[in-house]
Design a protein around this motif. Structure first.
Motif, PDB file in Angstrom:
ATOM      1  N   ARG A   1      -4.541  -2.333 -46.896  1.00  0.00           N
ATOM      2  CA  ARG A   1      -5.032  -3.580 -46.287  1.00  0.00           C
ATOM      3  C   ARG A   1      -5.839  -4.398 -47.309  1.00  0.00           C
ATOM      4  O   ARG A   1      -5.375  -5.403 -47.810  1.00  0.00           O
ATOM      5  CB  ARG A   1      -5.873  -3.236 -45.040  1.00  0.00           C
ATOM      6  CG  ARG A   1      -6.156  -4.421 -44.126  1.00  0.00           C
ATOM      7  CD  ARG A   1      -7.256  -5.346 -44.593  1.00  0.00           C
ATOM      8  NE  ARG A   1      -8.545  -4.680 -44.787  1.00  0.00           N
ATOM      9  CZ  ARG A   1      -9.604  -5.276 -45.338  1.00  0.00           C
ATOM     10  NH1 ARG A   1      -9.530  -6.541 -45.731  1.00  0.00           N
ATOM     11  NH2 ARG A   1     -10.732  -4.618 -45.517  1.00  0.00           N
ATOM     12  N   ASP A   2      -7.028  -3.932 -47.654  1.00  0.00           N
ATOM     13  CA  ASP A   2      -7.875  -4.722 -48.559  1.00  0.00           C
ATOM     14  C   ASP A   2      -7.233  -4.774 -49.940  1.00  0.00           C
ATOM     15  O   ASP A   2      -7.322  -5.781 -50.645  1.00  0.00           O
ATOM     16  CB  ASP A   2      -9.278  -4.093 -48.650  1.00  0.00           C
ATOM     17  CG  ASP A   2     -10.355  -5.095 -49.034  1.00  0.00           C
ATOM     18  OD1 ASP A   2     -10.004  -6.201 -49.486  1.00  0.00           O
ATOM     19  OD2 ASP A   2     -11.548  -4.780 -48.886  1.00  0.00           O
TER      20      ASP A   2
ATOM     21  N   HIS B   1     -18.815  -0.233 -47.571  1.00  0.00           N
ATOM     22  CA  HIS B   1     -17.556  -0.749 -48.114  1.00  0.00           C
ATOM     23  C   HIS B   1     -17.923  -1.518 -49.384  1.00  0.00           C
ATOM     24  O   HIS B   1     -18.385  -2.661 -49.306  1.00  0.00           O
ATOM     25  CB  HIS B   1     -16.942  -1.659 -47.037  1.00  0.00           C
ATOM     26  CG  HIS B   1     -15.715  -2.399 -47.424  1.00  0.00           C
ATOM     27  ND1 HIS B   1     -14.457  -2.030 -46.991  1.00  0.00           N
ATOM     28  CD2 HIS B   1     -15.523  -3.518 -48.173  1.00  0.00           C
ATOM     29  CE1 HIS B   1     -13.560  -2.884 -47.438  1.00  0.00           C
ATOM     30  NE2 HIS B   1     -14.182  -3.804 -48.165  1.00  0.00           N
TER      31      HIS B   1
ATOM     32  N   HIS C   1     -17.263  -3.152 -53.088  1.00  0.00           N
ATOM     33  CA  HIS C   1     -16.366  -3.653 -54.139  1.00  0.00           C
ATOM     34  C   HIS C   1     -17.078  -3.400 -55.475  1.00  0.00           C
ATOM     35  O   HIS C   1     -18.293  -3.235 -55.523  1.00  0.00           O
ATOM     36  CB  HIS C   1     -16.055  -5.132 -53.893  1.00  0.00           C
ATOM     37  CG  HIS C   1     -15.096  -5.334 -52.747  1.00  0.00           C
ATOM     38  ND1 HIS C   1     -13.758  -5.564 -52.915  1.00  0.00           N
ATOM     39  CD2 HIS C   1     -15.285  -5.286 -51.401  1.00  0.00           C
ATOM     40  CE1 HIS C   1     -13.164  -5.676 -51.735  1.00  0.00           C
ATOM     41  NE2 HIS C   1     -14.071  -5.514 -50.789  1.00  0.00           N
TER      42      HIS C   1
ATOM     43  N   ASN D   1     -11.903  -2.853 -54.477  1.00  0.00           N
ATOM     44  CA  ASN D   1     -12.815  -1.870 -53.878  1.00  0.00           C
ATOM     45  C   ASN D   1     -13.118  -0.784 -54.902  1.00  0.00           C
ATOM     46  O   ASN D   1     -12.366  -0.583 -55.860  1.00  0.00           O
ATOM     47  CB  ASN D   1     -12.144  -1.213 -52.669  1.00  0.00           C
ATOM     48  CG  ASN D   1     -11.852  -2.208 -51.582  1.00  0.00           C
ATOM     49  OD1 ASN D   1     -10.764  -2.762 -51.514  1.00  0.00           O
ATOM     50  ND2 ASN D   1     -12.820  -2.465 -50.734  1.00  0.00           N
TER      51      ASN D   1
END
Ligand code: HMG
Ligand code: MG
Length: 307
Positions: A13-14, A218, A220, A264
């Motif tokens: 997804r990301d 989460h 990055h 990420n």
């Protein structure tokens, strides 16, 4: 016994949402299958969002339908982003067609920054929360877990540093609506360990000790500091983290003309930090390395040879 850390791989997804080259659904499925072998707890597979906003994930339904025959009870939780009731309807329809809870969790997403919220979802923070009320209630009634993302948890690409108490208040609002997990997103990878300390202190203050237990981080990894931030968070009691195989990732609506939104934290790096810090997790390193190889291969093929 070592405390257990929960790992979510967000690469499909990301990792892929910001990728301009088209990636066939069957390749996304190959990535998810390889992630399902790693022992991570959850795979964020796709998003049921407007195909005009995120064309790369317009095939969310097809990806889940291709996964349905192989996914079983021994698989990690499969999750998907839903910005509104239309997205939830699409996710529930996938489960109906599968005759099973193929999608075990949906994720709603808002932000601590008004500017980012508008750019990401064409809505103010208050409007996103109002949209989520029926989404979360219906998802919970259907037996799904609900993750509530708070983006720009440390800094916004447009507004700069965020006030930790504001971030925690948005997290509490999501929790009040019934979200079972609050995911704090350092969308542009601005965090230093001190920011994590301040953020978690505000979360503890506003959401209480139980609130801290629902937190996922989460991160990055723009400046290579995400690893230090994980160490800091582990020390402060956080036991759930997102990462992406191959370090893929980035939100297209956080990109600025000068800088494309960063990936990420790499799942292998997260695994090493977690295990070296004395925590356990369900994943195994060789399987994670294989998934990272698959992720890089898929991106390389999409970009015409260079990974
Ligand atoms: P809008 O344009 O205001 O929506 O977008 P609308 O309700 O006015 O509808 C306009 C059109 O979109 C209609 O189609 C709807 O059917 C369609 P038309 O009649 O024009 O053909 N539409 C949809 N189509 C499919 N699925 C849906 C859906 N909803 C409406 N669910 C909207 C509002 C929220 C839909 C839009 O802004 C959107 O899709 N945004 C998605 C943004 C996104 O996915 N961002 C990336 C994820 S967040 C992120 O990466 C951060 C994170 O990683 C954490 C971190 O790092 O911080 C999670
Ligand atoms: Mg992200």
């Amino acid at each position: 016994m070592a405390s257990r850390v929960r790992l979510t791989d967000v690469a499909p997804r990301d990792g892929l949402q910001n990728e301009p080259s088209p990636i066939p659904a069957r390749e996304k499925v190959r990535l998810v299958r390889s992630l399902a072998n790693t022992g991570v707890d959850e795979i964020e597979v796709s998003s049921f969002v407007s195909p005009r906003w995120v064309p790369q994930l317009a095939d969310a339904r097809e990806v889940f339908e291709l996964l349905a025959p192989s996914a079983g009870p021994d698989w990690p939780v499969l999750s998907a982003l839903v910005p509104n009731e239309q997205g939830l309807d699409a996710a529930l329809a996938v489960n109906d067609r599968a005759g099973a809870r193929l999608i075990g969790k949906v994720s709603v997403f808002t932000a601590a920054s008004e500017t980012f919220s508008r750019r990401n979802t064409n809505a103010t923070i208050a409007e996103t929360l109002a949209r989520f009320r029926p989404v979360i209630a219906r998802a919970r009634r259907a037996g799904l877990e609900v993750r509530g993302y708070v983006s720009c948890a440390v800094a916004c690409p447009f507004e700069g540093r965020m006030e930790p108490r504001r971030v925690a208040q948005v997290g509490q609002a999501l929790s009040d609506l019934g979200a079972t997990e609050i995911d704090l997103g350092d969308t542009i990878g601005a965090a230093e360990p001190g920011d994590i300390t301040l953020l978690l202190a505000a979360v503890g203050d506003i959401m209480g000790r139980n609130g801290l237990g629902t937190i996922t981080l989460h991160l990055h990894d723009t400046f290579g500091r995400a690893g230090e931030c994980v160490r800091e968070a582990l020390g402060l009691g956080v036991t759930s983290f997102d990462a992406s195989s191959g370090g893929l990732g980035g939100c297209p609506f956080a990109s600025t003309p000068g800088r494309r939104a960063p990936g990420n934290i790499d799942m292998l790096r997260l695994f090493d930090i977690v295990t070296e810090s004395g925590f356990s997790c369900g994943a195994t390193r060789p399987a994670l390395a294989e998934a990272a190889r698959v992720a890089t291969e898929i991106l390389g093929a999409a970009r015409g040879g260079e990974a």
